[in-house]
Design a protein around this motif. Structure first.
Motif, PDB file in Angstrom:
ATOM      1  N   UNK A 136       0.830  -1.208   0.000  1.00  0.00           N
ATOM      2  CA  UNK A 136       0.000   0.000   0.000  1.00  0.00           C
ATOM      3  C   UNK A 136       0.867   1.263   0.000  1.00  0.00           C
ATOM      4  N   UNK A 137       1.848   1.216   0.885  1.00  0.00           N
ATOM      5  CA  UNK A 137       2.707   2.381   1.049  1.00  0.00           C
ATOM      6  C   UNK A 137       3.568   2.589  -0.193  1.00  0.00           C
ATOM      7  N   UNK A 138       4.053   1.467  -0.733  1.00  0.00           N
ATOM      8  CA  UNK A 138       4.881   1.557  -1.936  1.00  0.00           C
ATOM      9  C   UNK A 138       4.082   2.166  -3.091  1.00  0.00           C
ATOM     10  N   UNK A 139       2.854   1.733  -3.228  1.00  0.00           N
ATOM     11  CA  UNK A 139       2.010   2.289  -4.288  1.00  0.00           C
ATOM     12  C   UNK A 139       1.843   3.798  -4.115  1.00  0.00           C
ATOM     13  N   UNK A 140       1.559   4.183  -2.867  1.00  0.00           N
ATOM     14  CA  UNK A 140       1.368   5.597  -2.559  1.00  0.00           C
ATOM     15  C   UNK A 140       2.621   6.407  -2.895  1.00  0.00           C
ATOM     16  N   UNK A 141       3.773   5.870  -2.450  1.00  0.00           N
ATOM     17  CA  UNK A 141       5.029   6.580  -2.631  1.00  0.00           C
ATOM     18  C   UNK A 141       5.410   6.682  -4.111  1.00  0.00           C
ATOM     19  N   UNK A 142       5.329   5.567  -4.814  1.00  0.00           N
ATOM     20  CA  UNK A 142       5.690   5.566  -6.235  1.00  0.00           C
ATOM     21  C   UNK A 142       4.774   6.513  -7.010  1.00  0.00           C
ATOM     22  N   UNK A 143       3.528   6.542  -6.616  1.00  0.00           N
ATOM     23  CA  UNK A 143       2.579   7.460  -7.223  1.00  0.00           C
ATOM     24  C   UNK A 143       3.038   8.908  -7.022  1.00  0.00           C
ATOM     25  N   UNK A 144       3.424   9.233  -5.787  1.00  0.00           N
ATOM     26  CA  UNK A 144       3.891  10.587  -5.493  1.00  0.00           C
ATOM     27  C   UNK A 144       5.157  10.929  -6.269  1.00  0.00           C
ATOM     28  N   UNK A 145       5.990   9.939  -6.531  1.00  0.00           N
ATOM     29  CA  UNK A 145       7.263  10.189  -7.208  1.00  0.00           C
ATOM     30  C   UNK A 145       7.187   9.955  -8.719  1.00  0.00           C
ATOM     31  N   UNK A 146       5.970   9.747  -9.210  1.00  0.00           N
ATOM     32  CA  UNK A 146       5.782   9.499 -10.653  1.00  0.00           C
ATOM     33  C   UNK A 146       6.585   8.312 -11.168  1.00  0.00           C
ATOM     34  N   UNK A 147       6.613   7.271 -10.393  1.00  0.00           N
ATOM     35  CA  UNK A 147       7.309   6.062 -10.834  1.00  0.00           C
ATOM     36  C   UNK A 147       6.250   5.021 -11.167  1.00  0.00           C
ATOM     37  N   UNK A 148       6.289   4.541 -12.382  1.00  0.00           N
ATOM     38  CA  UNK A 148       5.376   3.445 -12.678  1.00  0.00           C
ATOM     39  C   UNK A 148       6.099   2.159 -12.298  1.00  0.00           C
ATOM     40  N   UNK A 149       5.449   1.090 -12.417  1.00  0.00           N
ATOM     41  CA  UNK A 149       5.960  -0.169 -11.892  1.00  0.00           C
ATOM     42  C   UNK A 149       7.443  -0.372 -12.216  1.00  0.00           C
ATOM     43  N   UNK A 150       8.181  -0.739 -11.191  1.00  0.00           N
ATOM     44  CA  UNK A 150       9.623  -0.909 -11.381  1.00  0.00           C
ATOM     45  C   UNK A 150      10.103  -2.047 -10.489  1.00  0.00           C
ATOM     46  N   UNK A 151      11.033  -2.837 -10.978  1.00  0.00           N
ATOM     47  CA  UNK A 151      11.546  -3.963 -10.183  1.00  0.00           C
ATOM     48  C   UNK A 151      12.643  -3.494  -9.237  1.00  0.00           C
ATOM     49  N   UNK A 152      12.755  -4.154  -8.126  1.00  0.00           N
ATOM     50  CA  UNK A 152      13.843  -3.879  -7.187  1.00  0.00           C
ATOM     51  C   UNK A 152      15.106  -4.603  -7.642  1.00  0.00           C
ATOM     52  N   UNK A 153      16.231  -3.886  -7.586  1.00  0.00           N
ATOM     53  CA  UNK A 153      17.517  -4.525  -7.917  1.00  0.00           C
ATOM     54  C   UNK A 153      18.318  -4.654  -6.628  1.00  0.00           C
ATOM     55  N   UNK A 154      18.126  -5.776  -5.969  1.00  0.00           N
ATOM     56  CA  UNK A 154      18.710  -5.866  -4.625  1.00  0.00           C
ATOM     57  C   UNK A 154      19.970  -6.723  -4.549  1.00  0.00           C
ATOM     58  N   UNK A 155      20.406  -7.241  -5.674  1.00  0.00           N
ATOM     59  CA  UNK A 155      21.652  -8.016  -5.636  1.00  0.00           C
ATOM     60  C   UNK A 155      22.827  -7.064  -5.836  1.00  0.00           C
ATOM     61  N   UNK A 156      23.775  -7.081  -4.907  1.00  0.00           N
ATOM     62  CA  UNK A 156      24.921  -6.193  -5.030  1.00  0.00           C
ATOM     63  C   UNK A 156      26.179  -7.043  -5.056  1.00  0.00           C
ATOM     64  N   UNK A 157      26.826  -7.067  -6.227  1.00  0.00           N
ATOM     65  CA  UNK A 157      27.997  -7.941  -6.300  1.00  0.00           C
ATOM     66  C   UNK A 157      29.242  -7.151  -5.944  1.00  0.00           C
TER      67      UNK A 157
END
Lengths: 529, 529
Positions: B25-46
């Motif tokens: 819910x919060x992510x949707x709200x935040x991404x909406x505020x930041x004008x980000x449409x659906x985006x994948x998380x890149x959480x692997x850090x080599x």
């Protein structure tokens, strides 16, 4: 031009028309304690001869070289100063006195003095008790004393932020009277309050009688302006900052050796209607210290806290008992006579009456509540003590005060060691002590010593002062809690700080006053050498 | 040797096993505020490739040149640091890391580094957000990072004076846990508390979440020891002093450029059983500021005071509402929905429950009391926010925080100007603000800005940060209230202080570190040049 000359005694303290006599009972008691048999007062002070000035100084700066002005700026107000100034001939006086009215005036003074080779001695109220305003030329060819008391306006009050922008040359009473008319108070009341200035307080890192509550002068400075021979410094007017090291703290306490403080934005507070006092008698000084520690660490923190040791309590009750219904008589009626003779007087002041009675540590121990009158009487007469010094000096009695501070766990030992070392150095001395300021981690100690020194004034003083200094340094005290350094604490400063901090201080001097025109001989006399 | 490497994420914040996901819910709200449409998380850090070290550094100092150690000391924890460290190749890392255990070790490190020409970068927890620990060699031939966390003991506690003598390399939790077992608390809780050290706090002039009540780090330092290339400085362990300018205040905030702080005597207090929280909803941020001003000036002064502006309140209630019964749902039930959408959340914490409700200024205005739960929840999660930054960065979202302070009369204007200037520089940004510390004469402002910056990370950051800095300097703020200077605020420091204060600072550098081995590129990079 002779503003200052009219204002204060050249040979003593404050208002020339005020002369405080000792009540005869009290005088008998005191003389008895000091082993003085009957002695006449010598209260006539004839104007001393004063060495002629270097006329070039006044000429180059359009200053005054009148004897009365030079005499009024020839010394501070320590015992040593007054001994010197009471002699028939004054060897040390400024060649000229000037009263700048603006930053531009100050810049001109620096410019001319640098070019001509004059030493510049900044002067607020001239109440230094450590020879901080002594007109020493050092390697220079003349001395100009710069009296700042014409830069004495309150420039603005910010009622939202509880701050006031104030010029440095304003005297205490004018400052508080102006603020009071707007409902505010700075709340800084050093013993010298009536005759010292805001700039002097900041330059000497002062603390006042209400500083336990309102903070020391450095706690009250929001920002300041200092004019140095190399230019102007204005610190940022913000409540706190992490933008690097705090240079303001280098100027506070620099005693006119790094620059001249011209104005400051000060923290003020809504003036309380009154202070409510409560006095207690503690069975011992040490018990009183525990009570104060409890208040400092657990609250409620008083606005004013003073705890006299047994000798000071006895003396002050003798003095009070001689001219009021207070003291002995009252306590005798209460059947506590034995207690009084070895008790310690604790005086507390709070803005809120309720607070003066609720401290947990006040309920512990065997305190006798003696009401509000001692505090109310103290408030009325709290700036009078230096007048009594004049009187005592007229009888050949040495009166010196010195102060220090340390942490609570070292306080009792420091107290004993300083007291005993003075008594060892001057066996017949009367040593009185009080705690004047408390902090969560420690407290100050304020010592007064008196002795019969007729005809051997300076040697007696030197013995006592040096003994006290040694005891302070070797028992974890600071060389000064609120008087400063001047000339009398130079060795103490060096020992307390160590060589590397001294190197830092000297490099500040090289940076801000590379020609060494500012206040030679004080604080860091070996800088630039 | 690789103590630190195990302890914290090299690519982000804190405990490597902690990963805080956004509720959907919060992510949707935040991404909406930041004008980000659906985006994948890149959480692997080599693990990045790391440039080879100058092996002479490790050799001469018996240090580590393992990649894991070098990587763990290659950067601080600012957004810019994390962007840099997440790249495939690290261009900047220390040539060696050492873990001194004594003053003698430090003196040896200085001696060798001076002789060999190594730069010495002091490192506590490495949580600087202004690039204060960046391993820059400057004109030197190599860089050794000096990790101080093996000098991490509490040397003694003075229960009478309420002080503790503590080594600088101790982390926050170990420090408080030890003090707590003796009934005491330092009470210094910066956001970085779990991963930063006492020495780092002092060196960066830190303030923490309870500093409104207990004082900033500089208020808590009774005395300190610093080892410089020119020798040792130990300041006097006394509560206050008028023995000249305060050199301690030059070392506090010197950020490893003048010396390395090894230990300090700190003011501690009896640990309260708990903090009592009270939350209020103010109709506007500006009304909340008036309430805080009343508390700061007339009391009771809270231990903790935080006032979020309307955007921050909305966001935090959205976040809370998504996973608890708090926030929207509760307030909707109270029929105050309209208010919530433009209200400002005021959070107060007191040691005494009674005090949290009696402030005169709390009774004025149109405050809605919303109880203790927001505060209690905040206390439990108060060190978590930087973990969310890692998550947001994985989504390409920029998160930057910056802070300032000014007097009350300038606060509203400063707030508006900084906020608007960030929004002008990054039109799609979300700017959140809170007051984090209050003083009688003013308060701090803490800004967080977020924006979609995927693929244009540094340029977006630079636009926002520079706009904020300009607004702060031209509207009476300080460049930093508690983060420090590092590399990002060097120009701000110069502008805020002016040329003569900078000259003073540079002369301190010449005095204490004449060969310029200490922390090149930070605070005063132009010293010695």
């Amino acid at each position: 031009m002779a503003t200052m000359t009219q204002r204060v005694k050249w040979w003593g303290w404050g208002d020339p028309s005020r002369n405080l006599e000792l009540k005869s009972d009290f005088q008998n008691y005191l003389f008895d304690r000091l082993n003085i048999s009957d002695r006449e007062r010598e209260s006539a002070h004839s104007l001393p001869e004063i060495l002629p000035p270097n006329p070039e100084v006044a000429k180059s700066l359009s200053g005054s070289m009148e004897d009365s002005d030079r005499l009024a700026h020839a010394a501070g107000k320590s015992y040593v100063d007054l001994i010197r100034i009471r002699k028939p001939r004054i060897d040390l006086a400024p060649d000229a006195v000037v009263w700048p009215e603006s930053v531009a005036d100050l810049n001109r003074i620096f410019q001319v003095s640098r070019k001509e080779g004059w030493a510049v001695v900044p002067f607020g109220g001239g109440t230094s008790v450590l020879r901080g305003v002594e007109p020493i030329s050092g390697p220079k060819k003349g001395v100009v004393t710069v009296n700042l008391t014409r830069m004495n306006r309150i420039l603005s009050i910010d009622k939202t932020s509880h701050t006031a922008h104030i010029q440095a040359g304003i005297f205490g009473p004018a400052l508080e009277s102006h603020l009071s008319s707007e409902g505010f108070e700075l709340g800084h009341y050093p013993q010298s309050f009536e005759f010292s200035t805001l700039g002097g307080w900041i330059a000497a890192r002062s603390a006042g009688q209400n500083s336990t509550g309102y903070g020391r002068i450095e706690d009250l400075v929001v920002s300041l302006r200092a004019i140095t021979p190399e230019g102007e410094i204005v610190t940022r007017e913000v409540p706190s900052s992490a933008t690097g090291p705090e240079m303001e703290e280098v100027l506070i306490g620099s005693e006119g050796t790094l620059g001249i403080i011209t104005d400051a934005v000060m923290r003020i507070h809504e003036k309380p209607d009154r202070i409510f006092y409560a006095s207690y008698l503690c069975s011992t000084f040490s018990e009183g210290i525990d009570v104060l520690r409890g208040l400092a660490q657990k609250g409620p923190v008083p606005t004013i806290a003073r705890l006299s040791d047994e000798p000071e309590t006895e003396l002050s009750f003798k003095q009070a008992g001689a001219d009021s219904k207070l003291g002995f008589k009252l306590l005798k009626m209460m059947g506590k006579r034995a207690y009084v003779e070895k008790g310690a007087h604790l005086l507390l002041g709070y803005e809120d009456q309720y607070l003066s009675t609720i401290g947990e540590s006040l309920r512990k121990g065997d305190l006798i509540k003696i009401g509000k009158s001692p505090g109310e009487k103290w408030e009325k007469t709290r700036f009078d003590l230096p007048y009594f010094r004049d009187t005592l000096m007229d009888y050949g009695i040495l009166v010196e005060t010195l102060e220090t501070a340390t942490t609570w766990s070292k306080l009792n030992n420091l107290y004993q060691k300083v007291r005993l070392s003075i008594l060892e150095a001057i066996p017949n001395a009367l040593v009185l002590t009080h705690v004047s300021h408390i902090y969560p981690e420690g407290a100050s100690l304020y010592f007064t010593f008196m002795a019969d020194a007729k005809g051997k004034e300076l040697e007696t003083w030197k013995r006592g002062k040096e003994a006290a200094n040694r005891a302070i340094l070797s028992n974890g005290g600071t060389m000064s809690h609120h008087h400063g350094v001047g000339m009398d604490h130079i060795e103490g400063l060096q020992e307390e700080r160590g060589p590397l901090q001294m190197k830092m201080l000297r490099s500040m001097k090289e940076t801000l006053d590379p020609n060494g025109i500012l206040n030679p001989g004080k604080l860091i006399p070996d800088a630039l050498s």
